[in-house]
Write a protein that holds these residues in place. Structure first.
Motif, PDB file in Angstrom:
ATOM      1  N   ASN A  52       0.810  -1.222   0.000  1.00 25.40           N
ATOM      2  CA  ASN A  52       0.000   0.000   0.000  1.00 25.40           C
ATOM      3  C   ASN A  52       0.841   1.268   0.000  1.00 25.40           C
ATOM      4  O   ASN A  52       0.326   2.339   0.302  1.00 25.40           O
ATOM      5  CB  ASN A  52      -0.974  -0.010   1.190  1.00 25.40           C
ATOM      6  N   ILE A 152       0.507 -14.479  17.884  1.00 21.69           N
ATOM      7  CA  ILE A 152      -0.448 -13.898  18.839  1.00 21.69           C
ATOM      8  C   ILE A 152      -0.847 -12.516  18.342  1.00 21.69           C
ATOM      9  O   ILE A 152       0.020 -11.685  18.046  1.00 21.69           O
ATOM     10  CB  ILE A 152       0.169 -13.777  20.245  1.00 21.69           C
ATOM     11  N   GLY A 153      -2.151 -12.256  18.262  1.00 18.68           N
ATOM     12  CA  GLY A 153      -2.637 -10.948  17.825  1.00 18.68           C
ATOM     13  C   GLY A 153      -3.695 -11.103  16.754  1.00 18.68           C
ATOM     14  O   GLY A 153      -3.858 -12.189  16.184  1.00 18.68           O
ATOM     15  N   GLY A 155      -4.327  -8.136  14.522  1.00 17.88           N
ATOM     16  CA  GLY A 155      -4.221  -6.961  13.652  1.00 17.88           C
ATOM     17  C   GLY A 155      -3.552  -7.292  12.321  1.00 17.88           C
ATOM     18  O   GLY A 155      -3.322  -8.466  11.993  1.00 17.88           O
ATOM     19  N   ASP A 156      -3.242  -6.247  11.566  1.00 14.36           N
ATOM     20  CA  ASP A 156      -2.605  -6.452  10.267  1.00 14.36           C
ATOM     21  C   ASP A 156      -1.247  -7.136  10.402  1.00 14.36           C
ATOM     22  O   ASP A 156      -0.867  -7.952   9.553  1.00 14.36           O
ATOM     23  CB  ASP A 156      -2.415  -5.100   9.550  1.00 14.36           C
ATOM     24  N   SER A 157      -0.511  -6.795  11.465  1.00 12.47           N
ATOM     25  CA  SER A 157       0.800  -7.440  11.642  1.00 12.47           C
ATOM     26  C   SER A 157       0.623  -8.933  11.847  1.00 12.47           C
ATOM     27  O   SER A 157       1.330  -9.737  11.226  1.00 12.47           O
ATOM     28  CB  SER A 157       1.537  -6.867  12.851  1.00 12.47           C
ATOM     29  N   ALA A 158      -0.310  -9.320  12.704  1.00 10.79           N
ATOM     30  CA  ALA A 158      -0.539 -10.748  12.964  1.00 10.79           C
ATOM     31  C   ALA A 158      -0.969 -11.451  11.677  1.00 10.79           C
ATOM     32  O   ALA A 158      -0.518 -12.569  11.390  1.00 10.79           O
ATOM     33  CB  ALA A 158      -1.595 -10.923  14.050  1.00 10.79           C
ATOM     34  N   GLU A 160      -0.318 -10.509   8.548  1.00 11.75           N
ATOM     35  CA  GLU A 160       0.810 -10.550   7.609  1.00 11.75           C
ATOM     36  C   GLU A 160       1.830 -11.614   8.038  1.00 11.75           C
ATOM     37  O   GLU A 160       2.324 -12.386   7.217  1.00 11.75           O
ATOM     38  CB  GLU A 160       1.459  -9.169   7.600  1.00 11.75           C
ATOM     39  N   HIS A 176      -5.967 -15.294  19.061  1.00 16.71           N
ATOM     40  CA  HIS A 176      -6.487 -13.930  19.218  1.00 16.71           C
ATOM     41  C   HIS A 176      -7.439 -13.881  20.412  1.00 16.71           C
ATOM     42  O   HIS A 176      -8.233 -14.800  20.612  1.00 16.71           O
ATOM     43  CB  HIS A 176      -7.196 -13.511  17.928  1.00 16.71           C
ATOM     44  N   ARG A 177      -7.363 -12.778  21.143  1.00 17.88           N
ATOM     45  CA  ARG A 177      -8.150 -12.693  22.391  1.00 17.88           C
ATOM     46  C   ARG A 177      -9.639 -12.449  22.152  1.00 17.88           C
ATOM     47  O   ARG A 177     -10.429 -12.553  23.077  1.00 17.88           O
ATOM     48  CB  ARG A 177      -7.561 -11.624  23.304  1.00 17.88           C
ATOM     49  N   ILE A 241       1.338  -8.013  18.811  1.00 12.34           N
ATOM     50  CA  ILE A 241       0.246  -7.372  19.570  1.00 12.34           C
ATOM     51  C   ILE A 241       0.412  -5.850  19.637  1.00 12.34           C
ATOM     52  O   ILE A 241      -0.089  -5.205  20.544  1.00 12.34           O
ATOM     53  CB  ILE A 241       0.123  -7.962  20.988  1.00 12.34           C
ATOM     54  N   HIS A 243       2.703  -2.082  19.259  1.00 14.13           N
ATOM     55  CA  HIS A 243       4.006  -1.461  19.517  1.00 14.13           C
ATOM     56  C   HIS A 243       3.934  -0.409  20.608  1.00 14.13           C
ATOM     57  O   HIS A 243       2.861   0.120  20.891  1.00 14.13           O
ATOM     58  CB  HIS A 243       4.511  -0.821  18.219  1.00 14.13           C
ATOM     59  N   VAL A 285      -2.514   6.340  15.820  1.00 13.09           N
ATOM     60  CA  VAL A 285      -3.729   6.116  15.034  1.00 13.09           C
ATOM     61  C   VAL A 285      -3.457   5.492  13.661  1.00 13.09           C
ATOM     62  O   VAL A 285      -3.962   4.416  13.353  1.00 13.09           O
ATOM     63  CB  VAL A 285      -4.502   7.450  14.840  1.00 13.09           C
ATOM     64  N   GLN A 288       1.171   4.144   9.458  1.00 14.46           N
ATOM     65  CA  GLN A 288       1.449   3.601   8.127  1.00 14.46           C
ATOM     66  C   GLN A 288       2.774   4.152   7.622  1.00 14.46           C
ATOM     67  O   GLN A 288       3.199   5.242   8.014  1.00 14.46           O
ATOM     68  CB  GLN A 288       0.340   4.011   7.139  1.00 14.46           C
TER      69      GLN A 288
HETATM   70  P1  NAP Z   1      -2.765  -3.367  16.138  1.00 14.04           P
HETATM   71  O1  NAP Z   1      -3.557  -2.989  14.937  1.00 14.04           O
HETATM   72  O2  NAP Z   1      -2.772  -2.477  17.326  1.00 14.04           O
HETATM   73  O3  NAP Z   1      -3.250  -4.821  16.568  1.00 14.04           O
HETATM   74  C1  NAP Z   1      -2.754  -5.420  17.734  1.00 14.04           C
HETATM   75  C2  NAP Z   1      -3.509  -6.728  17.940  1.00 14.04           C
HETATM   76  O4  NAP Z   1      -2.962  -7.367  19.093  1.00 14.04           O
HETATM   77  C3  NAP Z   1      -4.994  -6.517  18.183  1.00 14.04           C
HETATM   78  O5  NAP Z   1      -5.727  -7.512  17.516  1.00 14.04           O
HETATM   79  C4  NAP Z   1      -5.118  -6.636  19.696  1.00 14.04           C
HETATM   80  O6  NAP Z   1      -6.319  -7.222  20.108  1.00 14.04           O
HETATM   81  C5  NAP Z   1      -3.997  -7.607  20.034  1.00 14.04           C
HETATM   82  N1  NAP Z   1      -3.452  -7.352  21.360  1.00 14.04           N
HETATM   83  C6  NAP Z   1      -3.001  -6.186  21.873  1.00 14.04           C
HETATM   84  N2  NAP Z   1      -2.526  -6.358  23.133  1.00 14.04           N
HETATM   85  C7  NAP Z   1      -2.690  -7.667  23.413  1.00 14.04           C
HETATM   86  C8  NAP Z   1      -2.399  -8.452  24.555  1.00 14.04           C
HETATM   87  N3  NAP Z   1      -1.824  -7.946  25.647  1.00 14.04           N
HETATM   88  N4  NAP Z   1      -2.693  -9.771  24.502  1.00 14.04           N
HETATM   89  C9  NAP Z   1      -3.257 -10.317  23.388  1.00 14.04           C
HETATM   90  N5  NAP Z   1      -3.552  -9.622  22.283  1.00 14.04           N
HETATM   91  C10 NAP Z   1      -3.267  -8.306  22.295  1.00 14.04           C
HETATM   92  O7  NAP Z   1      -1.202  -3.563  15.788  1.00 14.04           O
HETATM   93  P2  NAP Z   1      -0.518  -4.084  14.436  1.00 14.04           P
HETATM   94  O8  NAP Z   1      -1.178  -5.274  13.899  1.00 14.04           O
HETATM   95  O9  NAP Z   1       0.924  -4.135  14.761  1.00 14.04           O
HETATM   96  O10 NAP Z   1      -0.767  -2.883  13.424  1.00 14.04           O
HETATM   97  C11 NAP Z   1      -0.331  -1.565  13.752  1.00 14.04           C
HETATM   98  C12 NAP Z   1      -0.636  -0.608  12.606  1.00 14.04           C
HETATM   99  O11 NAP Z   1       0.171  -0.936  11.489  1.00 14.04           O
HETATM  100  C13 NAP Z   1      -2.093  -0.693  12.132  1.00 14.04           C
HETATM  101  O12 NAP Z   1      -2.498   0.603  11.768  1.00 14.04           O
HETATM  102  C14 NAP Z   1      -2.018  -1.586  10.927  1.00 14.04           C
HETATM  103  O13 NAP Z   1      -3.037  -1.323   9.980  1.00 14.04           O
HETATM  104  C15 NAP Z   1      -0.643  -1.216  10.374  1.00 14.04           C
HETATM  105  N6  NAP Z   1      -0.075  -2.345   9.591  1.00 14.04           N
HETATM  106  C16 NAP Z   1      -0.389  -2.391   8.268  1.00 14.04           C
HETATM  107  C17 NAP Z   1       0.087  -3.434   7.492  1.00 14.04           C
HETATM  108  C18 NAP Z   1      -0.266  -3.484   6.047  1.00 14.04           C
HETATM  109  O14 NAP Z   1      -1.031  -2.632   5.617  1.00 14.04           O
HETATM  110  N7  NAP Z   1       0.251  -4.408   5.285  1.00 14.04           N
HETATM  111  C19 NAP Z   1       0.869  -4.434   8.068  1.00 14.04           C
HETATM  112  C20 NAP Z   1       1.160  -4.376   9.437  1.00 14.04           C
HETATM  113  C21 NAP Z   1       0.665  -3.305  10.194  1.00 14.04           C
HETATM  114  P3  NAP Z   1      -7.705  -6.412  19.964  1.00 14.04           P
HETATM  115  O15 NAP Z   1      -8.057  -6.498  18.515  1.00 14.04           O
HETATM  116  O16 NAP Z   1      -8.619  -7.173  20.849  1.00 14.04           O
HETATM  117  O17 NAP Z   1      -7.434  -5.029  20.444  1.00 14.04           O
END
Ligand code: NAP
Length: 312
Positions: A52, A152-153, A155-158, A160, A176-177, A241, A243, A285, A288
């Protein structure tokens, strides 16, 4: 060796935000010094295909995108050092930065120190990192061929990481929780359609279980709805989970929110004159690559304007 004279611009961090700031500051003839720290390249350097980032219709490898930005900044005169900023002193018309054991002085500072992967905080965690516990599938996935692993997780990172790991592992459990992914629909759909990935919903990891050599052997799971517990054999746990912002070095010195994210006055200016902020260190928020690049550009342009005003 680092230059001990007063710098015009020092940039902390060499991820997407820091390197974009470096390109802009270098093209403005400011010869910025980029302190890359111990983990250069930021989060893009540990990701796989970035689909993206505008301008790459077929996607581009995260590490390659970072190399390209680095080369682009260097071509225009940015300088790089692996020194890591550990302290900061705000003065009236300049900023002092402690980088490794040396104090550097700069008229303008751009903080683009990014964010680091969060871990669960369970027993043995530190000991197990590198022994079957990691936050980087790109870095460590290939070590786990034909064995079961878990991510574990939700989100998009999990998503990917899970998809990437299907290239190597015999099975990828996505723990996932909740029972709904937070990931974007396109990524969640890909995960759910992949036969090698088995989601385990409403479940948390409560314990890492190492073997007698100290390598990960299994995890203890608890279903948060039923409280039922069980053991799941896995050779590696990939934690995805979210950052935390890398702001320890500036704790209490700049405005930050309760989680440590720096607060900008507008897009990239901090309250302190001469200090600018870019990328994930201030972004809870969007997070990206393209928004990090955008605020990196804004920070460099603001810094350039600030320096021009100082000369008046
Ligand atoms: P995120 O969107 O904040 O997702 C974190 C995930 O971990 C959530 O599902 C959350 O659960 C879970 N989580 C958080 N704390 C936890 C805990 N203590 N125990 C168990 N599960 C826990 O983080 P991210 O996936 O690293 O993404 C970060 C940002 O980067 C986002 O804006 C994402 O769109 C972007 N990103 C984009 C791409 C891409 O476009 N290719 C790739 C990677 C990241 P809940 O859902 O229940 O809160």
């Amino acid at each position: 060796m680092l230059d001990l004279l007063m710098e015009k611009v020092i940039i902390l961090g060499s991820g997407c935000a820091g390197l974009t700031a470096a390109i802009y500051a270098a093209r403005a003839n400011l010869s910025p010094l980029v302190l890359e720290g111990r983990q250069p390249g930021g989060q893009l350097s540990t990701t796989t295909l970035v689909e993206n980032y505008p301008g790459f219709p077929d996607g581009i490898d995260g590490p390659q995108l970072i190399i390209n930005m680095h080369d682009q900044a260097e071509k225009f005169g940015a300088r790089f050092s692996y020194a890591e900023a550990t302290d900061l002193e705000l003065r009236n018309n300049h900023v002092r930065i402690k980088a490794d054991d040396e104090w550097l002085e700069t008229q303008a500072l751009i903080i683009a120190s990014g964010a680091s992967a969060r871990y669960l905080g369970l027993e043995n965690e530190e000991k197990l990192v590198g022994h079957g516990l990691t936050s980087c599938a790109t870095c460590d996935g290939a070590f786990y061929k034909n064995v079961p692993v878990c991510v574990i997780g939700g989100g998009d990172s999990a998503a990917e990481e899970s998809l990437f790991l299907t290239r190597f592992a015999s099975k990828v459990y996505l723990i996932h929780r909740r029972d709904k992914m937070r990931a974007s629909k396109i990524m969640a759909d890909r995960v759910l359609a992949n036969k090698k990935i088995e989601p385990i919903w409403n479940t948390v990891v409560t314990k890492y279980i190492p073997d007698e050599k100290g390598e990960m052997r299994a995890v203890r799971l608890r279903n948060v709805k039923t409280n039922e517990e069980r053991e799941l054999p896995v050779a590696c746990v990939f934690v995805a989970i979210g950052h935390d912002p890398n702001t320890k070095a500036f704790a209490g010195k700049l405005d930050s929110d309760p989680e440590g994210y720096l607060i900008a006055k507008n897009l990239a200016e901090s309250k302190h004159p001469g200090v600018f902020i870019a990328g994930d260190v201030a972004d809870r928020v969007y997070r990206q690559a393209v928004t990090a690049a955008g605020t990196g550009c804004a920070a460099a342009m603001d810094a350039e304007r600030y320096l021009r005003d100082l000369e008046k």
